[in-house]
Design a protein around this motif. Structure first.
Motif, short mmCIF file in Angstrom:
data_model
loop_
_atom_site.label_atom_id
_atom_site.label_comp_id
_atom_site.label_asym_id
_atom_site.label_seq_id
_atom_site.Cartn_x
_atom_site.Cartn_y
_atom_site.Cartn_z
N PHE A 7 -6.44 78.69 37.10
CA PHE A 7 -7.04 79.99 36.80
C PHE A 7 -6.32 80.60 35.60
CE2 PHE A 7 -9.37 80.29 40.75
CZ PHE A 7 -8.62 79.54 41.63
N GLY A 8 -7.01 81.51 34.92
CA GLY A 8 -6.34 82.32 33.92
C GLY A 8 -6.57 81.95 32.48
N GLY A 9 -7.36 80.95 32.21
CA GLY A 9 -7.66 80.61 30.84
C GLY A 9 -8.45 81.71 30.14
N GLY A 10 -8.52 81.64 28.83
CA GLY A 10 -9.29 82.62 28.09
C GLY A 10 -8.97 82.58 26.62
N SER A 11 -9.40 83.62 25.92
CA SER A 11 -9.18 83.72 24.48
C SER A 11 -8.15 84.81 24.20
CB SER A 11 -10.48 84.04 23.77
OG SER A 11 -11.42 83.02 23.96
N VAL A 12 -7.30 84.53 23.23
CA VAL A 12 -6.25 85.49 22.88
C VAL A 12 -5.95 85.33 21.40
CG1 VAL A 12 -4.40 83.88 23.46
CG2 VAL A 12 -3.97 86.35 23.56
N GLN A 13 -5.44 86.39 20.81
CA GLN A 13 -5.08 86.33 19.40
C GLN A 13 -3.69 85.76 19.23
OE1 GLN A 13 -5.82 90.31 17.87
NE2 GLN A 13 -7.83 89.62 17.14
N VAL A 14 -3.42 85.29 18.04
CA VAL A 14 -2.09 84.77 17.72
C VAL A 14 -1.03 85.81 18.08
CG1 VAL A 14 -0.58 84.13 15.82
CG2 VAL A 14 -2.88 83.21 15.91
N VAL A 126 -6.67 80.19 21.10
CA VAL A 126 -5.83 81.13 20.37
C VAL A 126 -6.39 81.25 18.96
CG1 VAL A 126 -3.50 81.73 19.65
CG2 VAL A 126 -3.85 80.39 21.73
N SER A 127 -6.77 82.44 18.58
CA SER A 127 -7.39 82.62 17.28
C SER A 127 -6.57 83.57 16.41
CB SER A 127 -8.80 83.18 17.45
OG SER A 127 -8.78 84.38 18.19
N SER A 128 -6.68 83.35 15.13
CA SER A 128 -5.92 84.19 14.18
C SER A 128 -6.80 85.32 13.67
CB SER A 128 -5.45 83.33 13.01
OG SER A 128 -6.53 82.69 12.40
#
Length: 128
Positions: A7-14, A126-128
């Motif tokens: 559990f806990g995946g997702g999108s986050v910024q650098v 992880v996106s910049s």
């Protein structure tokens, strides 16, 4: 067979943080205090690599995540966590939780084939 679910995946910024959790139903699979537990990841087009492993409080980390990720477990092998901080784009991928009955944290980290049971994985982006 063990039942393992992440559990806990997702999108986050650098530079951001995420915590992954892994719930296990070990009692019918012989998982006990001597079992090595770990987190692994696979980026698109790449092989599966070890991120962090733990057994009886002894931990191993991939060089690329040392100082940024922390593996921990709670309660009789029921839950495993991966706290990820200062995330980088190269940390993106599918993260898997796994258990290995007859392997050390070092062997489990470096040879994912040593692990016996696997979850289906969660995606971290992880996106910049």
């Amino acid at each position: 067979e063990a039942t393992i679910m992440e559990f806990g995946g997702g999108s986050v910024q650098v530079g951001g943080s995420l915590r992954l959790s892994c719930a296990m139903s070990p009692f019918d699979a012989g998982i006990d205090a001597n079992t090595c537990l770990g987190w692994f990841r696979q980026a698109p087009g790449k092989g599966r690599e070890g991120v962090a492993t733990i057994r009886r409080g002894n931990t191993e980390y991939a060089e690329s995540v040392k100082g940024r990720f922390t593996i921990s477990e709670e309660g009789a092998k029921n839950t495993l966590y991966l706290q990820m901080s200062n995330l980088k784009p190269e940390d993106s991928g599918v993260y898997y939780c796994a258990a290995g009955r007859n392997t050390s944290p070092h062997a489990g980290l470096h040879v994912p084939g040593n692990m016996d049971y696997w979850g289906k994985g969660v995606t971290v982006t992880v996106s910049s």
